[in-house]
Design a protein around this motif. Structure first.
Motif, PDB file in Angstrom:
ATOM      1  N   LEU A 103       0.827  -1.203   0.000  1.00 28.97           N
ATOM      2  CA  LEU A 103       0.000   0.000   0.000  1.00 28.97           C
ATOM      3  C   LEU A 103       0.863   1.255   0.000  1.00 28.97           C
ATOM      4  CD1 LEU A 103      -2.870   1.104   0.092  1.00 28.97           C
ATOM      5  CD2 LEU A 103      -2.716   1.071   2.582  1.00 28.97           C
ATOM      6  N   MET A 104       1.932   1.250   0.774  1.00 26.41           N
ATOM      7  CA  MET A 104       2.812   2.423   0.819  1.00 26.41           C
ATOM      8  C   MET A 104       3.489   2.646  -0.540  1.00 26.41           C
ATOM      9  SD  MET A 104       3.539   4.734   2.786  1.00 26.41           S
ATOM     10  CE  MET A 104       4.704   5.923   3.315  1.00 26.41           C
ATOM     11  N   GLY A 105       3.955   1.591  -1.156  1.00 22.95           N
ATOM     12  CA  GLY A 105       4.566   1.709  -2.483  1.00 22.95           C
ATOM     13  C   GLY A 105       3.568   2.194  -3.520  1.00 22.95           C
ATOM     14  N   MET A 106       2.322   1.732  -3.381  1.00 25.62           N
ATOM     15  CA  MET A 106       1.280   2.159  -4.314  1.00 25.62           C
ATOM     16  C   MET A 106       0.984   3.650  -4.160  1.00 25.62           C
ATOM     17  SD  MET A 106      -2.223   0.145  -4.992  1.00 25.62           S
ATOM     18  CE  MET A 106      -3.482   1.208  -4.381  1.00 25.62           C
ATOM     19  N   VAL A 107       0.910   4.134  -2.920  1.00 31.44           N
ATOM     20  CA  VAL A 107       0.643   5.561  -2.678  1.00 31.44           C
ATOM     21  C   VAL A 107       1.773   6.415  -3.248  1.00 31.44           C
ATOM     22  CG1 VAL A 107       0.449   7.309  -0.869  1.00 31.44           C
ATOM     23  CG2 VAL A 107      -0.837   5.186  -0.685  1.00 31.44           C
ATOM     24  N   ILE A 108       3.002   5.992  -3.024  1.00 31.19           N
ATOM     25  CA  ILE A 108       4.152   6.743  -3.546  1.00 31.19           C
ATOM     26  C   ILE A 108       4.146   6.735  -5.073  1.00 31.19           C
ATOM     27  CG2 ILE A 108       6.672   6.766  -3.698  1.00 31.19           C
ATOM     28  CD1 ILE A 108       6.701   5.718  -0.806  1.00 31.19           C
ATOM     29  N   ALA A 109       3.882   5.584  -5.678  1.00 35.22           N
ATOM     30  CA  ALA A 109       3.875   5.486  -7.139  1.00 35.22           C
ATOM     31  C   ALA A 109       2.737   6.315  -7.744  1.00 35.22           C
ATOM     32  CB  ALA A 109       3.753   4.027  -7.556  1.00 35.22           C
ATOM     33  N   ILE A 110       1.558   6.290  -7.112  1.00 32.67           N
ATOM     34  CA  ILE A 110       0.436   7.069  -7.641  1.00 32.67           C
ATOM     35  C   ILE A 110       0.707   8.566  -7.491  1.00 32.67           C
ATOM     36  CG2 ILE A 110      -1.993   7.647  -7.242  1.00 32.67           C
ATOM     37  CD1 ILE A 110      -2.503   4.697  -6.766  1.00 32.67           C
ATOM     38  N   THR A 111       1.329   8.961  -6.380  1.00 36.57           N
ATOM     39  CA  THR A 111       1.683  10.373  -6.190  1.00 36.57           C
ATOM     40  C   THR A 111       2.682  10.822  -7.250  1.00 36.57           C
ATOM     41  OG1 THR A 111       1.308  10.135  -3.822  1.00 36.57           O
ATOM     42  CG2 THR A 111       2.578  12.037  -4.540  1.00 36.57           C
ATOM     43  N   ALA A 112       3.695  10.003  -7.502  1.00 34.74           N
ATOM     44  CA  ALA A 112       4.679  10.346  -8.532  1.00 34.74           C
ATOM     45  C   ALA A 112       4.026  10.383  -9.916  1.00 34.74           C
ATOM     46  CB  ALA A 112       5.831   9.352  -8.515  1.00 34.74           C
ATOM     47  N   GLY A 113       3.160   9.411 -10.190  1.00 33.97           N
ATOM     48  CA  GLY A 113       2.454   9.400 -11.479  1.00 33.97           C
ATOM     49  C   GLY A 113       1.559  10.609 -11.640  1.00 33.97           C
ATOM     50  N   PHE A 114       0.886  11.005 -10.561  1.00 29.48           N
ATOM     51  CA  PHE A 114       0.037  12.194 -10.621  1.00 29.48           C
ATOM     52  C   PHE A 114       0.863  13.447 -10.908  1.00 29.48           C
ATOM     53  CE2 PHE A 114      -1.874  15.874  -8.523  1.00 29.48           C
ATOM     54  CZ  PHE A 114      -3.085  15.927  -9.193  1.00 29.48           C
ATOM     55  N   ALA A 115       2.020  13.570 -10.253  1.00 30.18           N
ATOM     56  CA  ALA A 115       2.874  14.745 -10.470  1.00 30.18           C
ATOM     57  C   ALA A 115       3.353  14.814 -11.923  1.00 30.18           C
ATOM     58  CB  ALA A 115       4.059  14.712  -9.514  1.00 30.18           C
ATOM     59  N   VAL A 116       3.780  13.678 -12.456  1.00 28.69           N
ATOM     60  CA  VAL A 116       4.261  13.651 -13.846  1.00 28.69           C
ATOM     61  C   VAL A 116       3.121  13.969 -14.819  1.00 28.69           C
ATOM     62  CG1 VAL A 116       5.162  12.134 -15.656  1.00 28.69           C
ATOM     63  CG2 VAL A 116       6.190  12.112 -13.388  1.00 28.69           C
ATOM     64  N   MET A 117       1.968  13.388 -14.604  1.00 29.49           N
ATOM     65  CA  MET A 117       0.836  13.629 -15.507  1.00 29.49           C
ATOM     66  C   MET A 117       0.314  15.063 -15.384  1.00 29.49           C
ATOM     67  SD  MET A 117       0.622  10.974 -17.294  1.00 29.49           S
ATOM     68  CE  MET A 117      -0.908  11.135 -18.154  1.00 29.49           C
ATOM     69  N   ALA A 118       0.354  15.634 -14.180  1.00 29.44           N
ATOM     70  CA  ALA A 118      -0.076  17.028 -14.008  1.00 29.44           C
ATOM     71  C   ALA A 118       0.865  17.967 -14.753  1.00 29.44           C
ATOM     72  CB  ALA A 118      -0.129  17.388 -12.527  1.00 29.44           C
ATOM     73  N   LEU A 119       2.169  17.742 -14.652  1.00 28.60           N
ATOM     74  CA  LEU A 119       3.127  18.577 -15.385  1.00 28.60           C
ATOM     75  C   LEU A 119       2.970  18.411 -16.897  1.00 28.60           C
ATOM     76  CD1 LEU A 119       6.347  18.217 -13.217  1.00 28.60           C
ATOM     77  CD2 LEU A 119       4.875  20.221 -13.464  1.00 28.60           C
ATOM     78  N   ALA A 120       2.727  17.192 -17.344  1.00 31.01           N
ATOM     79  CA  ALA A 120       2.516  16.957 -18.776  1.00 31.01           C
ATOM     80  C   ALA A 120       1.236  17.650 -19.249  1.00 31.01           C
ATOM     81  CB  ALA A 120       2.439  15.455 -19.063  1.00 31.01           C
ATOM     82  N   GLY A 121       0.193  17.621 -18.437  1.00 33.68           N
ATOM     83  CA  GLY A 121      -1.050  18.307 -18.791  1.00 33.68           C
ATOM     84  C   GLY A 121      -0.874  19.809 -18.858  1.00 33.68           C
ATOM     85  N   LEU A 122      -0.134  20.374 -17.889  1.00 37.79           N
ATOM     86  CA  LEU A 122       0.123  21.817 -17.904  1.00 37.79           C
ATOM     87  C   LEU A 122       0.963  22.227 -19.112  1.00 37.79           C
ATOM     88  CD1 LEU A 122       0.788  22.512 -14.122  1.00 37.79           C
ATOM     89  CD2 LEU A 122      -1.185  23.206 -15.468  1.00 37.79           C
ATOM     90  N   LEU A 123       1.946  21.404 -19.447  1.00 33.25           N
ATOM     91  CA  LEU A 123       2.760  21.679 -20.631  1.00 33.25           C
ATOM     92  C   LEU A 123       1.914  21.634 -21.897  1.00 33.25           C
ATOM     93  CD1 LEU A 123       5.594  22.201 -21.769  1.00 33.25           C
ATOM     94  CD2 LEU A 123       5.858  19.737 -21.957  1.00 33.25           C
ATOM     95  N   GLY A 124       0.984  20.683 -21.956  1.00 37.68           N
ATOM     96  CA  GLY A 124       0.084  20.599 -23.112  1.00 37.68           C
ATOM     97  C   GLY A 124      -0.796  21.829 -23.239  1.00 37.68           C
TER      98      GLY A 124
END
Length: 83
Positions: free
Chosen positions: A21-42
């Motif tokens: 669960l802890m690894g999943m939370v960290i991975a989802i947080t990192a994925g959210f940050a990357v996707m948010a930056l990609a969306g803002l760049l778009g």
């Protein structure tokens, strides 16, 4: 919308592979940050023509104001001598 679907599929894959669960939370947080930056760049790339147009308009407006202030600050009687 695509970012949200990506996070749902990403979380599903992590659950199916047995990540903690802890690894999943960290991975989802990192994925959210990357996707948010990609969306803002778009969004910035999509709005780039309007951003350039606004920048040129402000540049021209400031140039016009600067010329008018230079004209108004010059003395009108430069050719007269003062004794």
């Amino acid at each position: 919308m695509v970012e949200f679907l990506f996070l749902l599929v990403f979380a599903g894959v992590l659950v199916m592979t047995g990540i903690s669960l802890m690894g999943m939370v960290i991975a989802i947080t990192a994925g959210f940050a990357v996707m948010a930056l990609a969306g803002l760049l778009g969004v910035v790339i999509k709005l780039l023509p309007w951003i350039i147009l606004i920048a040129v308009a402000v540049w021209l407006y400031r140039g016009a104001r600067r010329e008018s202030s230079i004209r108004s600050s010059r003395p009108r009687d430069m050719h007269r001598r003062k004794y």
